[in-house]
Design an enzyme around this catalytic site. Structure first.
Site, PDB file in Angstrom:
ATOM      1  N   ASN A   9       0.805  -1.259   0.029  1.00 21.64           N
ATOM      2  CA  ASN A   9      -0.119  -0.003  -0.057  1.00 21.64           C
ATOM      3  C   ASN A   9       0.935   1.143   0.048  1.00 21.64           C
ATOM      4  O   ASN A   9       1.478   1.556   1.158  1.00 21.64           O
ATOM      5  CB  ASN A   9      -0.820   0.045   1.048  1.00 21.64           C
ATOM      6  CG  ASN A   9      -1.754   1.171   1.546  1.00 21.64           C
ATOM      7  OD1 ASN A   9      -1.551   2.160   0.511  1.00 21.64           O
ATOM      8  ND2 ASN A   9      -2.143   1.418   2.622  1.00 21.64           N
ATOM      9  N   TRP A  10       1.033   1.964  -1.131  1.00 22.38           N
ATOM     10  CA  TRP A  10       1.879   2.888  -1.416  1.00 22.38           C
ATOM     11  C   TRP A  10       1.415   4.302  -0.721  1.00 22.38           C
ATOM     12  O   TRP A  10       2.270   5.408  -0.732  1.00 22.38           O
ATOM     13  CB  TRP A  10       2.269   3.113  -2.722  1.00 22.38           C
ATOM     14  CG  TRP A  10       3.117   1.915  -3.318  1.00 22.38           C
ATOM     15  CD1 TRP A  10       3.434   0.872  -2.551  1.00 22.38           C
ATOM     16  CD2 TRP A  10       3.491   1.928  -4.936  1.00 22.38           C
ATOM     17  NE1 TRP A  10       4.001   0.205  -3.727  1.00 22.38           N
ATOM     18  CE2 TRP A  10       3.796   0.777  -4.890  1.00 22.38           C
ATOM     19  CE3 TRP A  10       3.193   2.873  -6.045  1.00 22.38           C
ATOM     20  CZ2 TRP A  10       4.373   0.127  -6.225  1.00 22.38           C
ATOM     21  CZ3 TRP A  10       3.689   2.264  -7.085  1.00 22.38           C
ATOM     22  CH2 TRP A  10       4.195   1.134  -7.341  1.00 22.38           C
ATOM     23  N   LYS A  11       0.265   4.296  -0.308  1.00 26.79           N
ATOM     24  CA  LYS A  11      -0.393   5.677   0.358  1.00 26.79           C
ATOM     25  C   LYS A  11      -0.054   6.709  -0.645  1.00 26.79           C
ATOM     26  O   LYS A  11      -0.077   6.649  -1.743  1.00 26.79           O
ATOM     27  CB  LYS A  11       0.208   5.734   1.682  1.00 26.79           C
ATOM     28  CG  LYS A  11      -0.110   4.521   2.513  1.00 26.79           C
ATOM     29  CD  LYS A  11       0.207   4.515   3.802  1.00 26.79           C
ATOM     30  CE  LYS A  11       0.040   3.379   4.703  1.00 26.79           C
ATOM     31  NZ  LYS A  11      -0.096   3.297   6.126  1.00 26.79           N
ATOM     32  N   HIS A  93      -9.504   1.314   5.152  1.00 32.90           N
ATOM     33  CA  HIS A  93      -8.040   1.590   5.972  1.00 32.90           C
ATOM     34  C   HIS A  93      -8.347   2.627   7.043  1.00 32.90           C
ATOM     35  O   HIS A  93      -9.140   3.529   7.017  1.00 32.90           O
ATOM     36  CB  HIS A  93      -7.184   2.130   4.978  1.00 32.90           C
ATOM     37  CG  HIS A  93      -5.666   2.282   5.318  1.00 32.90           C
ATOM     38  ND1 HIS A  93      -5.350   2.943   6.213  1.00 32.90           N
ATOM     39  CD2 HIS A  93      -4.753   1.192   5.360  1.00 32.90           C
ATOM     40  CE1 HIS A  93      -3.982   2.805   6.469  1.00 32.90           C
ATOM     41  NE2 HIS A  93      -3.641   1.587   5.811  1.00 32.90           N
ATOM     42  N   GLU A  95      -6.501   5.022   8.029  1.00 31.39           N
ATOM     43  CA  GLU A  95      -6.227   6.587   7.664  1.00 31.39           C
ATOM     44  C   GLU A  95      -7.407   7.047   7.265  1.00 31.39           C
ATOM     45  O   GLU A  95      -7.742   8.169   7.186  1.00 31.39           O
ATOM     46  CB  GLU A  95      -5.153   6.605   6.767  1.00 31.39           C
ATOM     47  CG  GLU A  95      -3.880   6.373   7.530  1.00 31.39           C
ATOM     48  CD  GLU A  95      -2.659   5.602   6.646  1.00 31.39           C
ATOM     49  OE1 GLU A  95      -2.714   5.782   5.402  1.00 31.39           O
ATOM     50  OE2 GLU A  95      -1.640   5.183   7.412  1.00 31.39           O
ATOM     51  N   GLU A 165      -5.199  -4.525  10.881  1.00 28.29           N
ATOM     52  CA  GLU A 165      -4.236  -3.673  11.165  1.00 28.29           C
ATOM     53  C   GLU A 165      -4.483  -2.962  12.301  1.00 28.29           C
ATOM     54  O   GLU A 165      -5.180  -1.762  12.405  1.00 28.29           O
ATOM     55  CB  GLU A 165      -4.439  -2.685  10.034  1.00 28.29           C
ATOM     56  CG  GLU A 165      -4.030  -3.317   8.510  1.00 28.29           C
ATOM     57  CD  GLU A 165      -3.374  -2.242   7.521  1.00 28.29           C
ATOM     58  OE1 GLU A 165      -2.117  -2.400   7.125  1.00 28.29           O
ATOM     59  OE2 GLU A 165      -3.971  -1.319   7.260  1.00 28.29           O
ATOM     60  N   GLY A 171       2.731   2.609  10.624  1.00 21.99           N
ATOM     61  CA  GLY A 171       3.525   3.375  10.635  1.00 21.99           C
ATOM     62  C   GLY A 171       4.534   3.891  11.687  1.00 21.99           C
ATOM     63  O   GLY A 171       4.987   4.887  11.838  1.00 21.99           O
ATOM     64  N   SER A 210       3.538  -1.984  10.372  1.00 25.76           N
ATOM     65  CA  SER A 210       5.004  -1.933  10.575  1.00 25.76           C
ATOM     66  C   SER A 210       5.666  -3.497  10.119  1.00 25.76           C
ATOM     67  O   SER A 210       6.527  -3.673  10.697  1.00 25.76           O
ATOM     68  CB  SER A 210       5.408  -1.522  11.806  1.00 25.76           C
ATOM     69  OG  SER A 210       5.161  -0.247  12.342  1.00 25.76           O
ATOM     70  N   GLY A 232       5.060   1.396   4.696  1.00 25.69           N
ATOM     71  CA  GLY A 232       6.350   2.049   4.469  1.00 25.69           C
ATOM     72  C   GLY A 232       7.444   1.039   3.747  1.00 25.69           C
ATOM     73  O   GLY A 232       8.190   1.328   2.875  1.00 25.69           O
TER      74      GLY A 232
HETATM   75  P1  PGA Z   1       3.004   0.485   7.574  1.00 26.39           P
HETATM   76  O1  PGA Z   1       1.494   0.626   7.048  1.00 26.39           O
HETATM   77  O2  PGA Z   1       3.447  -0.685   7.150  1.00 26.39           O
HETATM   78  O3  PGA Z   1       3.836   1.636   7.147  1.00 26.39           O
HETATM   79  O4  PGA Z   1       2.603   0.480   9.097  1.00 26.39           O
HETATM   80  C1  PGA Z   1       0.582  -0.328   7.120  1.00 26.39           C
HETATM   81  C2  PGA Z   1      -0.816   0.093   6.205  1.00 26.39           C
HETATM   82  O5  PGA Z   1      -1.167   1.129   6.713  1.00 26.39           O
HETATM   83  O6  PGA Z   1      -1.082  -0.552   5.377  1.00 26.39           O
END
Ligand code: PGA
Length: 251
Positions: A9-11, A93, A95, A165, A171, A210, A232
């Site tokens: 997931n490149w966000k 998600h 976010e 998650e 993150g 993470s 990330g």
């Molecule tokens: P992260 O993000 O690996 O940077 O913790 C995971 C995600 O939000 O899908």
């Protein structure tokens, strides 16, 4: 047996040049013996679609608008992302839930729109740190899942993926331990099994938060962890490729 899925997931990251080098760097390390999914920003879907042609790598969207078309400025529908080769979409998600105040009901609408279009939704669920400390992790996740089950029924999960998650792990560099993650995955599978045992046995459950090349192997070795949703670490070709290789032996 459930196949292992590794999703990046490149966000809100990337550029035309960066996407070229990231995708070619990943492809150079393949083909991989697991399912690999790239989830770029909408504006790079066409570019990634072109770069992965002829490979087994799949493409997904980070979100979708459940409305089919019309006066929705900034909205992107399921049929639009389908045109660019997306077989998957993230829904709910954390976010999106926090930064965009998405409700369980809106997430369920998105899930439903994906299923109706023949696309695989990846339903993201997870608790905050405060919720974990209050011992309400399973309850929070049951609520997030119940909203979707109420909208589409358990049969829709035959073609869906769930990503656990924990919000506190996203993150932060602070992944759930394999034991913590497995416990929640087992609980999610039990929630599905209460509705339909066969579907529960076949639904892929991903862990996210993470994940990196140091912790991936132990997480993926857990019996109810069928893959990873990676933020990330998916932005570095070598790291993402290394995790995909670890996934080949998992599951
Ligand atoms: P992260 O993000 O690996 O940077 O913790 C995971 C995600 O939000 O899908």
């Amino acid at each position: 047996m459930r196949p292992t899925l590794i999703a990046g997931n490149w966000k809100m990251n990337g550029s035309r040049a960066g996407v070229d080098s990231l995708v070619s760097g990943i492809l150079r390390q393949g083909p991989f013996g697991c399912q690999v999914l790239l989830v770029p920003s909408f504006v790079f879907l066409e570019q990634v679609e072109r770069l992965i042609v002829g490979t087994a790598v799949a493409l997904g969207a980070q979100d979708i608008d459940p409305r089919p078309e019309g006066a929705v400025t900034g909205g992107i529908s399921v049929s639009m992302v389908r045109e660019f080769g997306c077989g998957y979409a993230l829904v709910g998600h954390s976010e999106r839930r926090t930064l965009f105040a998405e409700t369980d009901d809106q997430v369920a609408e998105k899930f439903k729109a994906c299923i109706h279009a023949g696309m695989t939704p990846i339903l993201c669920v997870g608790e905050t740190r405060a919720e974990r400390e209050a011992d309400s992790t399973d309850e929070v996740i049951a609520g997030q899942l119940a909203a979707v089950l109420a909208k589409v029924g358990v049969s829709a999960f035959a073609t869906a993926v769930i990503a656990y998650e924990p919000v506190w792990a996203i993150g932060t560099g602070l992944s759930a331990t394999p034991v913590q993650a497995q416990a929640v995955h087992e609980a999610i599978r039990a929630m599905l099994a209460a509705e339909d045992q066969d579907i529960a046995a076949q639904t892929q459950l991903l862990y996210g938060g993470s994940v990196n090349r140091q912790n991936a192997e132990a997480l993926l070795a857990q019996p109810d962890i069928d893959g990873a949703l990676i933020g990330g670490a998916s932005l570095k070709a070598d790291e993402f490729g290394a995790i995909c290789r670890m996934a080949e032996g998992a599951g």
